[in-house]
Design a protein around this motif. Structure first.
Motif, PDB file in Angstrom:
ATOM      1  N   TYR A 251      62.626   6.043  95.509  1.00  0.00           N
ATOM      2  CA  TYR A 251      63.278   5.880  96.811  1.00  0.00           C
ATOM      3  C   TYR A 251      64.594   6.664  96.775  1.00  0.00           C
ATOM      4  O   TYR A 251      64.569   7.884  96.668  1.00  0.00           O
ATOM      5  CB  TYR A 251      63.478   4.389  97.109  1.00  0.00           C
ATOM      6  CG  TYR A 251      63.518   4.071  98.582  1.00  0.00           C
ATOM      7  CD1 TYR A 251      62.377   4.209  99.377  1.00  0.00           C
ATOM      8  CD2 TYR A 251      64.680   3.632  99.202  1.00  0.00           C
ATOM      9  CE1 TYR A 251      62.397   3.918 100.735  1.00  0.00           C
ATOM     10  CE2 TYR A 251      64.714   3.335 100.555  1.00  0.00           C
ATOM     11  CZ  TYR A 251      63.570   3.486 101.319  1.00  0.00           C
ATOM     12  OH  TYR A 251      63.600   3.201 102.662  1.00  0.00           O
ATOM     13  N   GLY A 252      65.734   6.011  96.836  1.00  0.00           N
ATOM     14  CA  GLY A 252      67.003   6.732  96.822  1.00  0.00           C
ATOM     15  C   GLY A 252      67.291   7.379  95.481  1.00  0.00           C
ATOM     16  O   GLY A 252      66.918   6.856  94.430  1.00  0.00           O
ATOM     17  N   THR A 253      67.956   8.544  95.526  1.00  0.00           N
ATOM     18  CA  THR A 253      68.328   9.264  94.313  1.00  0.00           C
ATOM     19  C   THR A 253      69.788   9.678  94.386  1.00  0.00           C
ATOM     20  O   THR A 253      70.354   9.826  95.472  1.00  0.00           O
ATOM     21  CB  THR A 253      67.462  10.524  94.114  1.00  0.00           C
ATOM     22  OG1 THR A 253      67.523  11.324  95.305  1.00  0.00           O
ATOM     23  CG2 THR A 253      66.019  10.165  93.830  1.00  0.00           C
ATOM     24  N   ALA A 254      70.401   9.883  93.211  1.00  0.00           N
ATOM     25  CA  ALA A 254      71.795  10.330  93.166  1.00  0.00           C
ATOM     26  C   ALA A 254      72.066  11.025  91.847  1.00  0.00           C
ATOM     27  O   ALA A 254      71.748  10.479  90.784  1.00  0.00           O
ATOM     28  CB  ALA A 254      72.743   9.146  93.334  1.00  0.00           C
ATOM     29  N   PRO A 255      72.663  12.223  91.875  1.00  0.00           N
ATOM     30  CA  PRO A 255      73.034  12.909  90.633  1.00  0.00           C
ATOM     31  C   PRO A 255      74.374  12.418  90.105  1.00  0.00           C
ATOM     32  O   PRO A 255      75.229  11.979  90.877  1.00  0.00           O
ATOM     33  CB  PRO A 255      73.119  14.369  91.062  1.00  0.00           C
ATOM     34  CG  PRO A 255      73.591  14.297  92.483  1.00  0.00           C
ATOM     35  CD  PRO A 255      72.966  13.046  93.060  1.00  0.00           C
ATOM     36  N   THR A 256      74.584  12.514  88.804  1.00  0.00           N
ATOM     37  CA  THR A 256      75.900  12.245  88.237  1.00  0.00           C
ATOM     38  C   THR A 256      76.769  13.490  88.408  1.00  0.00           C
ATOM     39  O   THR A 256      76.252  14.605  88.494  1.00  0.00           O
ATOM     40  CB  THR A 256      75.790  11.871  86.748  1.00  0.00           C
ATOM     41  OG1 THR A 256      75.092  12.906  86.045  1.00  0.00           O
ATOM     42  CG2 THR A 256      75.054  10.554  86.580  1.00  0.00           C
ATOM     43  N   PRO A 257      78.090  13.324  88.481  1.00  0.00           N
ATOM     44  CA  PRO A 257      78.971  14.471  88.763  1.00  0.00           C
ATOM     45  C   PRO A 257      78.870  15.606  87.760  1.00  0.00           C
ATOM     46  O   PRO A 257      79.127  16.757  88.109  1.00  0.00           O
ATOM     47  CB  PRO A 257      80.371  13.842  88.748  1.00  0.00           C
ATOM     48  CG  PRO A 257      80.146  12.409  89.102  1.00  0.00           C
ATOM     49  CD  PRO A 257      78.835  12.051  88.487  1.00  0.00           C
ATOM     50  N   ASP A 258      78.481  15.304  86.510  1.00  0.00           N
ATOM     51  CA  ASP A 258      78.351  16.363  85.517  1.00  0.00           C
ATOM     52  C   ASP A 258      77.038  17.135  85.639  1.00  0.00           C
ATOM     53  O   ASP A 258      76.804  18.111  84.924  1.00  0.00           O
ATOM     54  CB  ASP A 258      78.492  15.800  84.099  1.00  0.00           C
ATOM     55  CG  ASP A 258      77.421  14.766  83.748  1.00  0.00           C
ATOM     56  OD1 ASP A 258      76.492  14.550  84.553  1.00  0.00           O
ATOM     57  OD2 ASP A 258      77.531  14.150  82.665  1.00  0.00           O
ATOM     58  N   GLY A 259      76.166  16.710  86.542  1.00  0.00           N
ATOM     59  CA  GLY A 259      74.907  17.389  86.783  1.00  0.00           C
ATOM     60  C   GLY A 259      73.819  17.107  85.766  1.00  0.00           C
ATOM     61  O   GLY A 259      72.707  17.625  85.890  1.00  0.00           O
ATOM     62  N   HIS A 260      74.113  16.276  84.785  1.00  0.00           N
ATOM     63  CA  HIS A 260      73.165  16.037  83.693  1.00  0.00           C
ATOM     64  C   HIS A 260      72.046  15.082  84.080  1.00  0.00           C
ATOM     65  O   HIS A 260      70.889  15.287  83.706  1.00  0.00           O
ATOM     66  CB  HIS A 260      73.931  15.482  82.485  1.00  0.00           C
ATOM     67  CG  HIS A 260      73.106  15.390  81.236  1.00  0.00           C
ATOM     68  ND1 HIS A 260      73.658  15.130  80.008  1.00  0.00           N
ATOM     69  CD2 HIS A 260      71.773  15.517  81.016  1.00  0.00           C
ATOM     70  CE1 HIS A 260      72.699  15.108  79.090  1.00  0.00           C
ATOM     71  NE2 HIS A 260      71.554  15.337  79.680  1.00  0.00           N
ATOM     72  N   TRP A 261      72.379  14.056  84.847  1.00  0.00           N
ATOM     73  CA  TRP A 261      71.415  12.996  85.124  1.00  0.00           C
ATOM     74  C   TRP A 261      71.158  12.840  86.617  1.00  0.00           C
ATOM     75  O   TRP A 261      72.035  13.087  87.444  1.00  0.00           O
ATOM     76  CB  TRP A 261      71.913  11.647  84.571  1.00  0.00           C
ATOM     77  CG  TRP A 261      72.335  11.689  83.144  1.00  0.00           C
ATOM     78  CD1 TRP A 261      73.614  11.694  82.665  1.00  0.00           C
ATOM     79  CD2 TRP A 261      71.482  11.757  81.997  1.00  0.00           C
ATOM     80  NE1 TRP A 261      73.616  11.750  81.298  1.00  0.00           N
ATOM     81  CE2 TRP A 261      72.326  11.792  80.850  1.00  0.00           C
ATOM     82  CE3 TRP A 261      70.091  11.783  81.815  1.00  0.00           C
ATOM     83  CZ2 TRP A 261      71.816  11.852  79.558  1.00  0.00           C
ATOM     84  CZ3 TRP A 261      69.599  11.842  80.528  1.00  0.00           C
ATOM     85  CH2 TRP A 261      70.438  11.880  79.420  1.00  0.00           C
ATOM     86  N   LEU A 262      69.948  12.403  86.934  1.00  0.00           N
ATOM     87  CA  LEU A 262      69.594  12.011  88.295  1.00  0.00           C
ATOM     88  C   LEU A 262      69.111  10.571  88.247  1.00  0.00           C
ATOM     89  O   LEU A 262      68.177  10.242  87.504  1.00  0.00           O
ATOM     90  CB  LEU A 262      68.480  12.899  88.855  1.00  0.00           C
ATOM     91  CG  LEU A 262      68.051  12.572  90.289  1.00  0.00           C
ATOM     92  CD1 LEU A 262      69.092  13.067  91.284  1.00  0.00           C
ATOM     93  CD2 LEU A 262      66.678  13.152  90.600  1.00  0.00           C
ATOM     94  N   LEU A 263      69.755   9.704  89.010  1.00  0.00           N
ATOM     95  CA  LEU A 263      69.369   8.300  89.078  1.00  0.00           C
ATOM     96  C   LEU A 263      68.371   8.112  90.214  1.00  0.00           C
ATOM     97  O   LEU A 263      68.566   8.640  91.308  1.00  0.00           O
ATOM     98  CB  LEU A 263      70.595   7.414  89.302  1.00  0.00           C
ATOM     99  CG  LEU A 263      71.759   7.620  88.315  1.00  0.00           C
ATOM    100  CD1 LEU A 263      72.903   6.677  88.647  1.00  0.00           C
ATOM    101  CD2 LEU A 263      71.303   7.440  86.884  1.00  0.00           C
TER     102      LEU A 263
END
Length: 344
Positions: A251-263
């Motif tokens: 469903y919803g997604t969000a990247p971390t500011p360092d670009g390493h991870w996607l939640l």
């Protein structure tokens, strides 16, 4: 289209990022918690909740006086929130058709202005343009994104998406491109926000939901609602480059500011997945309360907040130690989230 304006002065300061990151600006360096409030759209009681993340509690609720706000965005200075009033139904389902956007003063904790779109268009996702500071709102029933000057509350343009049910929007960091997740058609529209036109429509799947951009704007992520997988669209050629298998429907997604991870919120299995963007593979999962919907990452990148609709709670994720740090009680139907910096 008429605009009803309350007593309102907006000072648009700084630049806001895009998608979920767009709602997460104003980080404080070092190990201190970023100064700000978490905003949550409580669909069940039709309020905007203000959460103090340090105290770990909802400190205020503001009636929206409308049915019903699903999403929220804060002005870059942290003084105002914009809540589109969507209606009482799900995407593509029969129900009321909202036509208002409430403007809320976060200090006074009251509605100080209303944008009237003139007819029922089901306004939903609101994003502040990172370069022009304009307010972009998806308006589903008109197959468009409506562009509003947040200082005057006047509608300045519309951008056609070429598709129905354009539900969510992400904007590139240079402000030139927009991407909408079109739920029913299962497509993504690529928009030229400067020329106010649709560049192309990317076929994805039977039905899709939500959308986010990688920090470098190279990838667009949207979740297949028929299969447990996440589409990865290459923005250089606007084609689906690959699929990321998920343990449950995303469903919803969000990247971390360092670009390493996607939640990735997986609302059917009550988990948040953590995707390594370098390998495009799932690295770990975290258990959260029922029906996780939306994720916003704190500006310092040390924590993320997950709205869990059915549990009336916000799960706080520790992104250093990869654990659920605590749960914060919100309102019923907790859905859309935004980060608001503390006004000076």
């Amino acid at each position: 289209m008429d605009v009803v304006v309350g007593s309102l002065t907006l000072a648009l300061l700084g630049v806001l990022g895009v998608g979920t990151v767009a709602q997460s600006r104003g980080a404080e360096s070092g190990n201190k918690t970023a100064h700000g409030f978490l905003l949550v759209a409580n669909k069940g009681d039709q309020t905007l909740g203000i959460i103090d993340p340090v105290a770990g509690r909802q400190i205020a609720t503001i009636p929206e006086k409308g049915v019903t706000g699903h999403e929220v965005v804060a002005s870059p200075d942290g003084r105002r929130a914009f809540v589109p009033i969507y209606g009482n139904a799900g995407v593509g389902k029969p129900g009321t058709d909202g036509q208002l956007i409430r403007v809320i003063d976060l200090d006074k904790r009251e509605i100080v202005g209303t944008i009237d779109l003139g007819k029922g268009v089901r306004p939903h996702c609101a994003v502040i343009g990172p370069r022009d500071g304009l307010l972009y709102v998806t308006t589903e029933l008109s197959n468009s994104v409506t562009v509003i000057d947040p200082q005057t509350l006047k509608i300045v343009a519309t951008v056609p998406t070429g598709q129905p049910e354009s539900h969510m929007l992400a904007i590139t960091r240079d402000g030139r491109r927009g991407y909408t997740a079109n739920v029913g058609p299962g497509t993504v529209s690529v928009l030229d926000l400067e020329a106010r036109k649709t560049l192309t429509v990317v076929p994805v799947c039977r039905n899709t939901q939500r959308i986010a951009l990688s920090v470098d704007d190279h990838w667009v992520f949207t979740a297949d609602q028929g299969k447990p997988r996440l589409a990865v669209i290459d923005t250089t050629n606007n084609q689906v480059a690959q699929w990321i298998p998920l343990p449950g429907t995303g469903y919803g997604t969000a990247p971390t500011p360092d670009g390493h991870w996607l939640l990735v919120a997986m609302n059917g299995i009550n988990q948040v997945g953590v995707v390594d963007v370098r390998t495009m593979k799932m690295a770990r999962t975290l258990d959260v309360p029922r029906a996780p919907q939306e994720i916003v990452v704190r500006p310092d990148g040390e924590a993320a907040y997950v709205a869990c609709d059915a549990s009336k709670q916000i799960a706080v994720l520790d992104l250093k130690n990869w654990k659920v740090e605590k749960l914060i009680d919100a309102g019923p139907g907790a859905d859309g989230l935004a980060w608001a910096k503390r006004a000076q």
